[in-house]
Design an enzyme around this catalytic site. Structure first.
Site, PDB file in Angstrom:
ATOM      1  CB  CYS A 259      24.964   4.561 -27.983  1.00 25.21           C
ATOM      2  SG  CYS A 259      24.004   4.305 -26.500  1.00 25.21           S
TER       3      CYS A 259
ATOM      4  CG  ASP B 169      13.204  29.823  -5.491  1.00 26.29           C
ATOM      5  OD1 ASP B 169      13.856  30.557  -6.250  1.00 26.29           O
ATOM      6  OD2 ASP B 169      13.280  28.590  -5.498  1.00 26.29           O
TER       7      ASP B 169
ATOM      8  CB  CYS C  77      24.861   0.299 -27.553  1.00 30.38           C
ATOM      9  SG  CYS C  77      26.278   1.208 -26.924  1.00 30.38           S
TER      10      CYS C  77
ATOM     11  CE  LYS D 255      17.425  34.995  -1.799  1.00 32.63           C
ATOM     12  NZ  LYS D 255      16.850  34.610  -3.067  1.00 32.63           N
TER      13      LYS D 255
ATOM     14  CB  CYS E 254      28.317   4.915 -24.060  1.00 35.52           C
ATOM     15  SG  CYS E 254      28.001   4.062 -25.607  1.00 35.52           S
TER      16      CYS E 254
ATOM     17  CE  LYS F 282      19.573  31.431  -1.411  1.00 31.99           C
ATOM     18  NZ  LYS F 282      19.990  30.459  -2.373  1.00 31.99           N
TER      19      LYS F 282
ATOM     20  CE1 TYR G  49      10.910  40.731  -3.671  1.00 31.14           C
ATOM     21  CE2 TYR G  49      12.361  42.316  -2.620  1.00 31.14           C
ATOM     22  CZ  TYR G  49      12.106  41.423  -3.630  1.00 31.14           C
ATOM     23  OH  TYR G  49      13.035  41.232  -4.610  1.00 31.14           O
TER      24      TYR G  49
ATOM     25  CB  CYS H 271      26.844   1.328 -23.121  1.00 31.82           C
ATOM     26  SG  CYS H 271      25.371   2.324 -23.459  1.00 31.82           S
TER      27      CYS H 271
ATOM     28  CD  GLU I 145      11.345  41.733   3.167  1.00 35.00           C
ATOM     29  OE1 GLU I 145      10.718  42.629   3.758  1.00 35.00           O
ATOM     30  OE2 GLU I 145      11.781  41.847   2.018  1.00 35.00           O
TER      31      GLU I 145
END
Ligand code: IVH
Length: 683
Positions: free
Chosen positions: A443, A130, A423, A128, A438, A326, A237, A420, A126
Site C-alpha cells: 500500500c 515547559d 489501496c 512551571k 491495512c 499542572k 529558577y 483502506c 512560581e
C-alpha cells in the site's frame, strides 16, 4: 520495580505499559520527538503506578528490585547521547510530583504539615516552565559547564551550544558562593521556531513538531556554529548544589540573588505564609502566564526554607518539599468538517479530524487526532458536529467531546470504512488491537510511512529526504522498499519536481552518506514493532551485525537486559518473514551492512559482559573506565542485577557492593580492572 514471579509469565498490561513508557521516555528525552502529549504521558505513568501499587501494596518488591535500583538512581528519563562528554551533577536533578487536582495539592500540604507538626508552612509559588532542563555550574562566579539533565545523575555537557544565549551569565558578580549549580530551562520562541521550520521546508529537511523539540534538538547539535544560528532563550529558577551550603537559607533569598546577578529569572515568584494563599497564587499565575515569553504548563509550589527541604527529603524520583500543579489545557469549540483516514507505516489507520481553523494556545489548529474507530464510536463523533478540542503540551491537538446541544438533525453517525482509503484492501483488526489495519504491505501510504521513518532523525538521519520528496519517489514508482533508496540515480532525482543539479546531488549524497550510520540506527530504522532506539542499541551491542541479529533465538534475545518477551517475539516474527530476508539481501548488495568492528566482535571476551562501576577510582574517572570497557565490546551499566558480570568497586562503593555480594556478582578492584584493560584477552 520487580514483579512477583507468578505475574512474570504472562505479558500483562504492566509489561506493556512499562515498554510503552520506556519508548516515550526515549522519544521525549533522547530524540526530542515525542509522540504524545505530556498529559497523555502523565496518565500512562499514573496507570503504571496504580498497577504497581496493586501488585505490591507494601512496597516489598521494590526493596529488592533487581533491574533498577530505586535507591541509587533517580527515576527520570535519560537524554544522554554518546557523542557528548558527561558531567556528573553535584546535586542530582530530580523530577517533580505532579497533580491536576486541587484536593491533591492540599493533601501534599497535609503530608508536610504532619512532618513538621505545624499547620502553617511558608511556600513559594512560581511558573512551571515547559522547556529543556539545564544545570549551570559556577566556580567562584565563573561558568564552568552547562549540562543537560541526562539521567538525573549525570548529563551531557552542552556549554558550547548555549553559551551564546543572550542574558546567560558567564560570570556572576559578588557576593557569590564558591560553587553553585543553578537550574533552569532553555526554550525557543514561536517566531524563531517558525523561521527555522520555514527554512528547513525550503531545503526539504524534516520539520520539527514544536518549539520545545527544536530547542532540545538545538541544545544537542554537534556543531556549535549551527547552534549559534538558532535563537535559544533561557530562564533560571532553581538551586542545585551550593557551597557553602548555608549561603542561602531559603528560596526567596536565592531568587533575590538571581535578580541581583541580573540573570533571566521567572517573572512570577510569590512567597506565601500558608497553603491556602499558595492556592490563590496558583490561580493568579494561571491568568498571567500567557503573557510570559516562555511556555508554561503549571505552577510549582515549594517549601521556602532550605532547612525544611533537607528535613522533608526526597523519594527516588522527586523531592517531598515540592509539587507541580499542572494547569488544565486550553480548550476551544469548532466544527468538525471531515474525518480523514491516515495510513501509518505499519498499516494502522488513524482517523484525523479536519476542523474549521481555530486559535488555541497561541497557534491555529485545523487538525486533531481522533485516535481510533472505537474512540469515535464511544464519543459518537459525527461529521458536521461542533466539537471541543484541546492542545495538550503543544503536541497533537485532541478532540475531547461533542457539543451535543448544538448537533444538527442532519448529522448521521459516522461509519468507519471497511477498506483502506489508499489501496482499497479490506481492513483487518486483530484481537485486542485498537486500530484497524491495512494488511497490504505494498500500500503506497505504508511505503511512504516506512520511508519517512527510515530517513527520520532518530533513525538513518537522511537529509534532503523530506515528506514531499518521499511522496514523489513513491508516486513515481522510483522507490517501493527502503532498500530501493540506495539504487536511486542522480538522473532519477532530477526528474522530481523542484529538483535541479545541486538538489539532486545533495539527495544522492545524503543517501550515500547514510551507509556509514551506526548499526543501531539501521536496526531502529527497520521499524520492528516495539523496538525503539534504546533497544536497537542493546541489540547492536550484543549481536554486532544484522546477520547475527536475524538468527538470534528467542532465548538469546530475552537474556539481554532491557529486552522483554513481547519485544523478543516481535523481533523473531520480523526476521522469520521472507520479505525481511530479501530486504536485508538488498541492503547488503548496496553496501549497507554496518557491523561493529572486530575488536568488539563476538571473539572478544568482553563482548556481552556487563560492568557496574561504583565508588571512587584513582587512575581514571568512571566515565573514562566505562568508555574503555565499551571500546572493548563490554557494556557499562549503572545498576547491579543478577545479569551483571562484574562490579568494579573503588572506595565508597556502598550499597552496590552489598547488592553484588548478595547476588554473587564477582567484584573487581581498580588495579585488577586496569590489568584486564591492559591485556583485554586475559579477561
Ligand atoms: S523545581 C528537584 N521549578 O520541571 C526538582 N522545576 O517536571 C525541582 N521545571 O525537573 C524542580 N519549571 O526541569 C522546578 N519552576 C520550576 C520549574 C521546574 C520547570 C522542570 C524541571 C523539573 C521538571 C519536573
Amino acid at each position: 520495580m520487580a514483579v512477583p514471579r507468578s505475574e512474570k509469565s504472562q505479558p500483562s498490561r504492566l509489561e506493556e505499559l512499562r515498554a510503552e513508557i520506556k519508548r516515550h521516555d526515549e522519544l521525549y528525552y533522547r530524540q526530542a520527538l515525542p509522540e504524545i502529549s505530556d498529559q497523555a504521558y502523565d496518565l500512562l505513568r499514573k496507570e503504571l503506578d496504580r498497577l504497581e501499587a496493586d501488585l505490591d501494596p507494601l512496597g516489598l518488591f521494590s526493596q529488592v528490585d533487581e533491574e533498577k535500583s530505586k535507591k541509587t538512581e533517580p527515576q527520570v528519563g535519560d537524554d544522554r547521547l554518546e557523542s557528548f562528554a558527561s558531567h556528573r551533577h553535584i546535586q542530582p536533578m530530580l523530577s517533580l510530583d505532579n497533580t491536576y487536582d486541587e484536593k491533591e495539592f492540599f493533601e501534599f500540604d497535609k503530608r508536610l504539615q504532619k512532618i513538621f507538626g505545624t499547620e502553617q508552612l511558608c511556600y513559594v509559588v512560581e511558573p512551571k516552565i515547559d522547556g529543556v532542563a539545564i544545570s549551570l555550574t559556577y566556580q567562584r562566579g565563573k561558568l564552568i559547564t552547562a549540562t543537560t539533565r541526562g539521567n538525573g545523575i549525570e548529563g551531557d555537557v552542552v556549554t558550547q551550544n548555549i553559551q551564546h544565549i543572550e542574558g546567560l551569565p558567564l560570570q556572576l558578580s559578588e557576593p557569590v558562593p564558591e560553587t553553585i549549580e543553578i537550574r533552569g530551562e532553555i526554550f525557543m520562541s514561536h517566531q524563531e521556531f517558525e523561521r527555522i521550520n520555514l527554512e528547513r521546508e525550503k531545503n526539504n529537511l524534516q520539520l520539527y513538531a514544536n518549539p520545545r523539540n527544536l530547542a532540545a534538538g538545538t541544545v544537542k547539535l554537534l556543531d556549535p556554529k549551527e547552534a549559534r544560528q538558532r535563537k535559544l532563550e533561557i530562564v533560571l529558577y532553581g538551586l542545585g548544589a551550593c557551597n557553602p551550603q548555608n549561603h542561602f537559607s531559603n528560596l526567596s533569598e536565592f531568587h533575590q540573588a538571581l535578580k541581583n546577578w541580573k540573570v533571566p529569572s521567572v517573572e512570577y515568584f510569590r512567597t506565601v505564609p500558608e497553603a491556602k494563599d499558595a492556592w490563590q497564587a496558583i490561580l493568579e499565575l494561571d491568568q498571567l502566564r500567557h503573557g510570559y515569553g516562555y511556555p508554561t504548563d503549571g505552577a510549582v509550589i515549594k517549601l521556602n526554607s532550605f532547612a525544611q527541604h533537607a528535613e522533608a527529603g526526597t523519594t527516588a524520583k522527586s523531592p517531598r518539599w515540592a509539587i507541580a500543579y499542572k494547569f488544565e489545557t486550553e480548550r476551544q469549540e469548532t466544527t468538525l468538517e471531515n474525518i480523514h483516514l491516515q495510513v501509518g507505516r505499519t498499516g494502522a489507520i488513524t482517523p484525523v479530524a479536519w476542523l474549521t481553523p481555530v486559535q488555541l494556545a497561541g497557534t491555529q489548529v485545523s487538525r486533531a487526532s481522533l485516535h481510533n474507530a472505537d474512540e469515535i464510536q464511544r464519543k459518537d463523533i459525527r461529521i458536521g458536529d461542533r466539537v471541543v478540542v484541546e492542545k495538550a503540551g503543544e503536541i497533537i491537538p485532541q478532540v475531547v467531546e461533542v457539543v451535543l446541544s448544538q448537533r444538527s438533525p442532519e448529522c448521521v453517525p459516522y461509519s468507519f470504512p471497511k477498506t483502506c482509503p489508499c489501496c482499497e484492501t479490506s481492513l483487518e483488526r486483530s484481537e485486542g488491537e485498537a486500530a484497524w489495519k491495512c494488511p497490504n504491505l505494498n500500500c503506497s501510504e505504508q511505503v511512504k510511512g516506512r520511508l519517512r521513518y527510515f530517513a527520520s532523525r532518530g533513525c538513518m538521519d537522511i537529509d534532503h529526504l523530506g515528506e514531499a520528496v518521499v511522496d514523489q519517489l513513491v508516486d513515481q514508482n522510483l522507490v517501493t522498499r527502503t532498500s530501493d533508496l540506495y539504487a536511486l540515480t542522480k538522473e532519477q532525482a532530477l526528474s522530481l519536481e523542484g529538483f535541479a543539479e545541486k538538489s539532486a546531488e545533495n539527495l544522492i549524497q545524503s543517501i550515500e552518506q547514510s551507509k556509514q550510520r551506526d548499526l543501531w540506527r539501521l536496526i531502529c530504522a527497520l521499524g520492528i514493532k516495539h523496538v525503539g532506539a534504546a533497544a536497537a542499541k542493546d541489540l547492536a551491542r550484543t549481536f554486532h551485525s544484522l546477520t547475527n541479529l536475524s538468527t538470534a533465538s528467542f532465548d538469546q534475545l530475552v537474556s539481554i537486559d532491557g529486552i522483554g518477551e513481547i519485544m523478543a517475539r516481535s523481533i523473531r516474527e520480523f526476521f522469520e518473514d521472507s520479505q525481511t530476508h530479501s530486504l536485508l539481501e538488498e541492503f547488503a548488495s548496496h553496501g549497507l551492512s554496518p557491523e561493529i568492528e572486530m575488536d568488539r566482535s563476538t571473539g572478544s571476551p568482553w563482548s556481552g559482559k556487563t560492568f557496574v562501576l561504583s565508588g571512587t577510582l584513582q587512575a581514571m574517572t568512571r566515565d573514562e573506565a566505562a568508555a574503555r570497557i565499551e571500546s572493548l565490546g563490554g557494556k557499562a551499566s549503572s545498576s547491579v542485577s543478577k545479569r551483571t558480570s562484574f562490579l568494579v568497586a573503588g572506595p565508597g562503593a556502598g550499597s552496590k557492593l552489598d547488592k553484588a555480594e548478595k547476588l554473587g556478582v564477582p567484584v573487581l578492584d581498580e588495579p585488577t580492572l586496569l590489568a584486564y584493560l591492559e591485556k583485554p584477552e586475559t579477561l
